[in-house]
Design a protein around this motif. Structure first.
Motif, PDB file in Angstrom:
ATOM      1  N   GLY A  29     -23.588 -38.263  24.000  1.00  0.00           N
ATOM      2  CA  GLY A  29     -23.397 -38.361  25.445  1.00  0.00           C
ATOM      3  C   GLY A  29     -22.214 -39.211  25.861  1.00  0.00           C
ATOM      4  N   CYS A  30     -21.947 -40.309  25.143  1.00  0.00           N
ATOM      5  CA  CYS A  30     -20.872 -41.212  25.560  1.00  0.00           C
ATOM      6  C   CYS A  30     -19.487 -40.598  25.391  1.00  0.00           C
ATOM      7  CB  CYS A  30     -20.962 -42.517  24.783  1.00  0.00           C
ATOM      8  SG  CYS A  30     -22.447 -43.465  25.164  1.00  0.00           S
ATOM      9  N   VAL A  31     -19.284 -39.841  24.312  1.00  0.00           N
ATOM     10  CA  VAL A  31     -17.997 -39.176  24.118  1.00  0.00           C
ATOM     11  C   VAL A  31     -17.773 -38.148  25.222  1.00  0.00           C
ATOM     12  CG1 VAL A  31     -16.700 -37.619  22.614  1.00  0.00           C
ATOM     13  CG2 VAL A  31     -17.884 -39.595  21.644  1.00  0.00           C
ATOM     14  N   GLU A  32     -18.847 -37.428  25.577  1.00  0.00           N
ATOM     15  CA  GLU A  32     -18.740 -36.459  26.671  1.00  0.00           C
ATOM     16  C   GLU A  32     -18.288 -37.139  27.956  1.00  0.00           C
ATOM     17  OE1 GLU A  32     -21.559 -34.520  23.766  1.00  0.00           O
ATOM     18  OE2 GLU A  32     -21.029 -36.536  24.425  1.00  0.00           O
ATOM     19  N   ASP A  33     -18.854 -38.311  28.230  1.00  0.00           N
ATOM     20  CA  ASP A  33     -18.475 -39.049  29.434  1.00  0.00           C
ATOM     21  C   ASP A  33     -16.995 -39.411  29.410  1.00  0.00           C
ATOM     22  OD1 ASP A  33     -21.047 -38.921  30.378  1.00  0.00           O
ATOM     23  OD2 ASP A  33     -21.615 -40.923  29.674  1.00  0.00           O
ATOM     24  N   ASP A  34     -16.498 -39.795  28.236  1.00  0.00           N
ATOM     25  CA  ASP A  34     -15.084 -40.170  28.147  1.00  0.00           C
ATOM     26  C   ASP A  34     -14.175 -38.957  28.291  1.00  0.00           C
ATOM     27  OD1 ASP A  34     -13.120 -42.394  27.491  1.00  0.00           O
ATOM     28  OD2 ASP A  34     -12.566 -40.888  25.981  1.00  0.00           O
ATOM     29  N   LEU A  35     -14.593 -37.804  27.773  1.00  0.00           N
ATOM     30  CA  LEU A  35     -13.777 -36.598  27.933  1.00  0.00           C
ATOM     31  C   LEU A  35     -13.633 -36.230  29.407  1.00  0.00           C
ATOM     32  CD1 LEU A  35     -15.188 -34.390  25.010  1.00  0.00           C
ATOM     33  CD2 LEU A  35     -13.048 -35.694  25.054  1.00  0.00           C
ATOM     34  N   ILE A  36     -14.716 -36.357  30.151  1.00  0.00           N
ATOM     35  CA  ILE A  36     -14.663 -36.092  31.590  1.00  0.00           C
ATOM     36  C   ILE A  36     -13.770 -37.121  32.277  1.00  0.00           C
ATOM     37  CG2 ILE A  36     -16.017 -35.972  33.719  1.00  0.00           C
ATOM     38  CD1 ILE A  36     -18.393 -35.081  31.965  1.00  0.00           C
ATOM     39  N   ALA A  37     -13.890 -38.404  31.857  1.00  0.00           N
ATOM     40  CA  ALA A  37     -13.066 -39.459  32.447  1.00  0.00           C
ATOM     41  C   ALA A  37     -11.587 -39.221  32.167  1.00  0.00           C
ATOM     42  CB  ALA A  37     -13.498 -40.824  31.897  1.00  0.00           C
ATOM     43  N   ARG A  38     -11.263 -38.705  30.988  1.00  0.00           N
ATOM     44  CA  ARG A  38      -9.864 -38.407  30.655  1.00  0.00           C
ATOM     45  C   ARG A  38      -9.288 -37.361  31.594  1.00  0.00           C
ATOM     46  NH1 ARG A  38      -8.756 -35.893  26.456  1.00  0.00           N
ATOM     47  NH2 ARG A  38      -6.778 -36.873  25.864  1.00  0.00           N
ATOM     48  N   LEU A  39     -10.130 -36.401  31.987  1.00  0.00           N
ATOM     49  CA  LEU A  39      -9.687 -35.380  32.938  1.00  0.00           C
ATOM     50  C   LEU A  39      -9.444 -36.001  34.308  1.00  0.00           C
ATOM     51  CD1 LEU A  39      -9.259 -32.398  33.829  1.00  0.00           C
ATOM     52  CD2 LEU A  39     -11.734 -32.306  34.240  1.00  0.00           C
ATOM     53  N   PRO A  72       0.203 -29.884  25.678  1.00  0.00           N
ATOM     54  CA  PRO A  72       0.224 -29.098  24.435  1.00  0.00           C
ATOM     55  C   PRO A  72      -1.012 -28.207  24.342  1.00  0.00           C
ATOM     56  CG  PRO A  72       0.731 -31.401  24.002  1.00  0.00           C
ATOM     57  CD  PRO A  72       0.257 -31.332  25.413  1.00  0.00           C
ATOM     58  N   PRO A  73      -0.884 -27.033  23.697  1.00  0.00           N
ATOM     59  CA  PRO A  73      -2.032 -26.120  23.612  1.00  0.00           C
ATOM     60  C   PRO A  73      -3.198 -26.703  22.829  1.00  0.00           C
ATOM     61  CG  PRO A  73      -0.223 -25.362  22.221  1.00  0.00           C
ATOM     62  CD  PRO A  73       0.326 -26.470  23.077  1.00  0.00           C
ATOM     63  N   VAL A  74      -2.884 -27.516  21.802  1.00  0.00           N
ATOM     64  CA  VAL A  74      -3.941 -28.116  20.973  1.00  0.00           C
ATOM     65  C   VAL A  74      -3.506 -29.508  20.554  1.00  0.00           C
ATOM     66  CG1 VAL A  74      -5.437 -27.863  18.961  1.00  0.00           C
ATOM     67  CG2 VAL A  74      -4.449 -25.829  20.018  1.00  0.00           C
ATOM     68  N   GLN A  75      -4.447 -30.435  20.544  1.00  0.00           N
ATOM     69  CA  GLN A  75      -4.181 -31.735  19.955  1.00  0.00           C
ATOM     70  C   GLN A  75      -5.483 -32.309  19.394  1.00  0.00           C
ATOM     71  OE1 GLN A  75      -2.710 -34.626  22.741  1.00  0.00           O
ATOM     72  NE2 GLN A  75      -4.075 -33.955  24.381  1.00  0.00           N
ATOM     73  N   LEU A  76      -5.340 -33.347  18.558  1.00  0.00           N
ATOM     74  CA  LEU A  76      -6.493 -33.987  17.935  1.00  0.00           C
ATOM     75  C   LEU A  76      -6.838 -35.275  18.670  1.00  0.00           C
ATOM     76  CD1 LEU A  76      -5.734 -33.634  14.119  1.00  0.00           C
ATOM     77  CD2 LEU A  76      -7.544 -32.485  15.403  1.00  0.00           C
ATOM     78  N   ILE A  77      -8.154 -35.524  18.783  1.00  0.00           N
ATOM     79  CA  ILE A  77      -8.653 -36.761  19.374  1.00  0.00           C
ATOM     80  C   ILE A  77      -9.658 -37.364  18.404  1.00  0.00           C
ATOM     81  CG2 ILE A  77      -9.856 -37.803  21.338  1.00  0.00           C
ATOM     82  CD1 ILE A  77      -9.042 -35.437  23.006  1.00  0.00           C
ATOM     83  N   THR A  78      -9.583 -38.671  18.185  1.00  0.00           N
ATOM     84  CA  THR A  78     -10.495 -39.342  17.263  1.00  0.00           C
ATOM     85  C   THR A  78     -11.247 -40.445  17.995  1.00  0.00           C
ATOM     86  OG1 THR A  78      -8.995 -38.905  15.417  1.00  0.00           O
ATOM     87  CG2 THR A  78     -10.689 -40.580  15.074  1.00  0.00           C
ATOM     88  N   TYR A  79     -12.549 -40.509  17.757  1.00  0.00           N
ATOM     89  CA  TYR A  79     -13.401 -41.547  18.329  1.00  0.00           C
ATOM     90  C   TYR A  79     -14.079 -42.316  17.206  1.00  0.00           C
ATOM     91  CZ  TYR A  79     -13.110 -39.397  22.974  1.00  0.00           C
ATOM     92  OH  TYR A  79     -12.663 -38.909  24.182  1.00  0.00           O
ATOM     93  N   ARG A 133     -18.951 -48.583  21.359  1.00  0.00           N
ATOM     94  CA  ARG A 133     -18.679 -48.210  22.751  1.00  0.00           C
ATOM     95  C   ARG A 133     -19.074 -46.766  23.032  1.00  0.00           C
ATOM     96  NH1 ARG A 133     -12.642 -46.986  24.981  1.00  0.00           N
ATOM     97  NH2 ARG A 133     -13.234 -46.136  27.022  1.00  0.00           N
ATOM     98  N   PHE A 134     -18.815 -45.875  22.079  1.00  0.00           N
ATOM     99  CA  PHE A 134     -19.090 -44.463  22.299  1.00  0.00           C
ATOM    100  C   PHE A 134     -20.442 -44.029  21.720  1.00  0.00           C
ATOM    101  CE2 PHE A 134     -14.406 -44.508  22.577  1.00  0.00           C
ATOM    102  CZ  PHE A 134     -14.301 -44.026  23.869  1.00  0.00           C
TER     103      PHE A 134
END
Length: 327
Positions: free
Chosen positions: A57-67, A77-84, A93-94
């Motif tokens: 759930g916490c990573v999902e919250d951060d993805l929404i916050a990034r938007l 870019p069409p694709v990129q990598l994200i690491t948590y 934290r996550f």
């Protein structure tokens, strides 16, 4: 692939067709203990709506916050990598378990044609591999087998998608209703065959799909494959054995029949007299289910589904092996 993954892709296609911008996240690597396994997906719509899951759930919250705060560029870019979870503090934290690290692809959906094609393959009960080039964002679909697994070399993600697991029930009696309900909760597609019209009443509320014809015809008509389980539950050899003759020579990963040890042995002898080969007969699970001291339909259904899930997941049925050796 389970229904949750299919729903993510269906939503991606629906949103893309409606002209909305969509980003698809896929878990590609994990280290330590991670909440979701590689292959898990989440789709994020431009207004912040999400479907699917990549963590607790916490990573999902951060993805929404990034938007919302502009860290996610929908025209980037069409694709990129994200690491948590690289550091202990970030993992905490996550909400990642101690030492857990999660790597995701962040993929902008500019072309929905591959999504439509992939869903078509799954609905046709085919296994397909999706290769994503992280440099170009290009997607390539190829045939795959059940032995294929997700791979990621830092440049190309090759993820495997396939149809839902299916359970064909021969017989629509009381036990079948309990089995169908539990199977649905375990994300199986439930199919029922019973030529006896007297047993059809009330099944419209069970969320199972009836297959017409006699049991042996049903096994053929559904195009039984290695993601299909078949269980005969009528207690009538005229119906059960018809299905078993065909099912035991099919690619079904599990074939079982209701009955005591004595009746199961008699059934094996009868199948041999009907011309079924010994290797095929040896595939029969009977008595069905794990031994839990079950006495009523709900408990029998629980033991049956536990055994089916164990076989599906490649777990050795040591308990039944020990019991058979004692006989």
């Amino acid at each position: 692939m389970d229904s949750a993954d299919l729903n993510v892709l269906r939503s991606v296609l629906q949103w893309h067709r409606a002209g909305q911008r969509v980003v698809l996240y896929s878990v590609v690597e994990t280290w330590g203990t991670a909440p979701r396994a590689p292959g898990a997906m989440l789709a994020l719509r431009e207004d912040g709506m999400v479907i699917g899951s990549v963590s607790g759930g916490c990573v999902e919250d951060d993805l929404i916050a990034r938007l919302r705060d502009g860290r996610l560029a929908l025209d980037g870019p069409p694709v990129q990598l994200i690491t948590y979870g690289v550091t202990r503090e970030e993992a905490a934290r996550f909400g990642l378990p101690c030492g857990g690290t999660l790597r995701l692809t962040e993929e902008r959906i500019d072309d929905g044609s591959w999504v439509e094609q992939l869903l078509t393959h799954c609905e046709a009960h085919e296994i397909v591999a999706r290769e994503l080039n992280l440099t170009t964002g290009e997607v390539l679909l190829q045939p795959a087998s059940k032995a294929d697994v997700l791979t990621f070399d830092g440049q190309t993600l090759r993820a495997i998608y396939g149809p839902r697991w299916r359970l064909l029930l021969i017989g629509a009696g009381q036990l079948s209703r309990y089995v169908a309900e539990m199977a649905r909760l375990l994300d199986f597609e439930v199919l029922i065959c019973d030529p006896r019209s007297e047993f059809v009443y009330g099944w419209e509320e069970q969320h199972g799909r009836f297959v017409s014809g006699m049991p042996d015809e049903a096994v053929l008509n559904i195009q039984t494959d290695e993601r299909t389980a078949i269980v005969a539950l009528t207690h009538d050899p005229r119906l059960d054995d018809m299905a078993l003759l065909t099912a035991l020579d099919s690619r079904a990963f599990y074939v079982g029949a209701l009955g005591s040890r004595v009746n199961s042995q008699k059934r094996r002898e009868n199948l041999a007299q009907l011309g079924l080969s010994q290797p095929a007969i040896d595939r029969l699970h009977g008595p069905i289910g794990l031994h839990i001291g079950s006495h009523n339909p709900a408990e029998i259904a629980l033991s049956l589904m536990a055994e089916i899930v164990a076989v599906k997941n490649g777990v050795e049925l040591k308990q039944k092996k020990v019991l058979q050796e004692r006989v």
